[in-house]
Design an enzyme around this catalytic site. Structure first.
Site, PDB file in Angstrom:
ATOM      1  N   GLU A 138      73.630  64.808  34.768  1.00  0.00           N
ATOM      2  CA  GLU A 138      75.320  65.043  35.431  1.00  0.00           C
ATOM      3  C   GLU A 138      75.324  64.774  37.133  1.00  0.00           C
ATOM      4  OE1 GLU A 138      77.475  68.602  33.941  1.00  0.00           O
ATOM      5  OE2 GLU A 138      77.942  67.428  32.088  1.00  0.00           O
ATOM      6  N   ASP A 190      71.609  64.595  26.307  1.00  0.00           N
ATOM      7  CA  ASP A 190      71.425  64.942  27.426  1.00  0.00           C
ATOM      8  C   ASP A 190      71.224  65.932  28.043  1.00  0.00           C
ATOM      9  OD1 ASP A 190      74.698  64.533  29.045  1.00  0.00           O
ATOM     10  OD2 ASP A 190      75.611  66.281  27.659  1.00  0.00           O
ATOM     11  N   LYS A 209      70.893  61.442  29.592  1.00  0.00           N
ATOM     12  CA  LYS A 209      72.571  61.157  30.571  1.00  0.00           C
ATOM     13  C   LYS A 209      72.266  62.157  31.804  1.00  0.00           C
ATOM     14  CE  LYS A 209      76.530  62.225  29.238  1.00  0.00           C
ATOM     15  NZ  LYS A 209      76.872  63.448  30.346  1.00  0.00           N
ATOM     16  N   SER A 222      78.024  68.715  25.464  1.00  0.00           N
ATOM     17  CA  SER A 222      79.179  69.972  24.841  1.00  0.00           C
ATOM     18  C   SER A 222      78.567  70.134  23.414  1.00  0.00           C
ATOM     19  CB  SER A 222      80.058  68.765  24.118  1.00  0.00           C
ATOM     20  OG  SER A 222      79.292  67.549  23.611  1.00  0.00           O
ATOM     21  N   GLU A 230      84.592  60.886  34.242  1.00  0.00           N
ATOM     22  CA  GLU A 230      85.575  62.070  32.902  1.00  0.00           C
ATOM     23  C   GLU A 230      86.357  62.856  33.818  1.00  0.00           C
ATOM     24  OE1 GLU A 230      83.223  65.143  30.988  1.00  0.00           O
ATOM     25  OE2 GLU A 230      84.822  65.945  30.415  1.00  0.00           O
TER      26      GLU A 230
HETATM   27  O1  KIV Z   1      78.675  66.404  26.668  1.00  0.00           O
HETATM   28  C1  KIV Z   1      79.067  65.483  26.444  1.00  0.00           C
HETATM   29  O2  KIV Z   1      79.499  65.526  25.524  1.00  0.00           O
HETATM   30  C2  KIV Z   1      79.294  64.863  27.302  1.00  0.00           C
HETATM   31  C3  KIV Z   1      80.563  63.648  26.774  1.00  0.00           C
HETATM   32  C4  KIV Z   1      81.881  64.728  27.451  1.00  0.00           C
HETATM   33  C5  KIV Z   1      80.609  62.543  28.137  1.00  0.00           C
HETATM   34  O3  KIV Z   1      78.973  64.782  28.693  1.00  0.00           O
END
Ligand code: KIV
Length: 298
Positions: free
Chosen positions: A131, A99, A129, A61, A198
């Site tokens: 997705e 991420d 993380k 994000s 989410e």
């Molecule tokens: O990228 C992000 O901020 C996210 C969160 C909303 C879990 O994946």
């Protein structure tokens, strides 16, 4: 009156211990809510460290919140590593998750492991993380097998929002909800230490929770999950507009930032800044020496 005294300084608690995977599992077992938030740079890391959160996500994000892109898709691995390393430098106790950006892990297990290793080696992340279900489950399994903890993410997965029909809640039909549940179960079986739900109906999260042995962190998934995550810039109002319906805003920092810079600009234009106390001094004799040197053509 706000329940959040935003002007009270919050000191870091030196007695707080680093968050570990066993501690996260213990929190779930004890029913203690897990607090997760995103961060993207050193000052945001200092803020979340002081606030005593459990998990920090350098979310993709950041493509939108700090890099100004219209979606999360354009951000690259090197950019994410730079943001993650800056966050690492500001954290002491939270568990840090990086991420994996779009296009950095989908093609093969080897690519997924190599990218995950960079987040650990170059940026100091504790985990990564990724997705989605589908091939992401196999990629998660490969990264876990390489010794790196993985957090999964189901429901609205912004990297593939176009395929999901846009930024909208998922799992609103029985079939779609079962698909979300299947993705969560598959990521759990692949060895993920936690999973994000989410933008799914609260009742869907509640129905799936009894079958989740790993911590589930919700964002727009209601109160039944083991923890909650919000985007730093959403919760603090460092953005234009309110964002998704699940966002609760705890401050309006963009307004405060603009007002502060506006006051500075007005001071400069009115010659109120800098004042004498903002300047440096020189001994009179030294100044006289300078004047002589200047007069002599220095
Ligand atoms: O990228 C992000 O901020 C996210 C969160 C909303 C879990 O994946």
């Amino acid at each position: 009156m706000s329940a959040h005294p935003s002007h009270m300084p919050v000191p870091d608690d030196a007695s707080r211990l680093p968050i570990t995977l066993p501690r996260l599992a213990e929190k779930k077992a004890l029913g203690e809510p897990i607090v997760m938030v995103t961060a993207y740079d050193y000052p945001s890391a200092l803020a979340v460290q002081r606030a005593g959160v459990d998990l920090v996500l350098v979310g993709d994000s950041g493509a939108m919140t700090v890099l100004g892109h219209p979606s999360t898709v354009p951000v690259g691995v090197d950019e994410m590593l730079m943001l993650s390393a800056a966050v690492r430098r500001g954290l002491r106790t939270p568990f840090l998750v990086g991420d994996l950006p779009f296009g950095s892990y989908e093609a093969s297990d080897e690519e997924a492991v190599r990218t995950a290793q960079r987040f650990v080696k170059e940026a100091g992340c504790d985990a990564v993380k990724l997705e989605g279900g589908g091939t992401s489950v196999q990629r998660a399994r490969a990264i876990v097998a390489a010794g790196i903890p993985v957090m999964g993410h189901v429901g609205l997965t912004p990297q593939t929002a176009t395929a999901l029909g846009g930024y909208r809640a998922q799992g609103r039909s029985a079939d779609q909800a079962a698909e979300v549940a299947r993705g969560a179960h598959a990521l759990q079986e692949a060895g993920c230490f936690a999973v994000v739900f989410e933008a799914i109906p609260s009742a869907v999260a509640e129905a799936v929770m009894p079958s989740m042995a790993i911590p589930v962190i919700g964002i727009g998934a209601g109160p039944a999950t083991d923890g909650q995550v919000l985007v730093f810039h959403d919760l603090l109002g460092i953005r234009e507009g309110m964002g998704a319906r699940f966002v609760k805003r705890y401050a309006s920092l963009l307004d405060e930032m603009a007002a502060g810079v506006g006051e500075y600009a007005a001071d400069v234009r009115a010659r109120r800044y800098p004042a004498p106390e903002h300047g440096y001094s020189i001994a009179p004799g030294e100044l006289a020496g300078l004047r002589e040197a200047l007069a002599a053509g220095a």
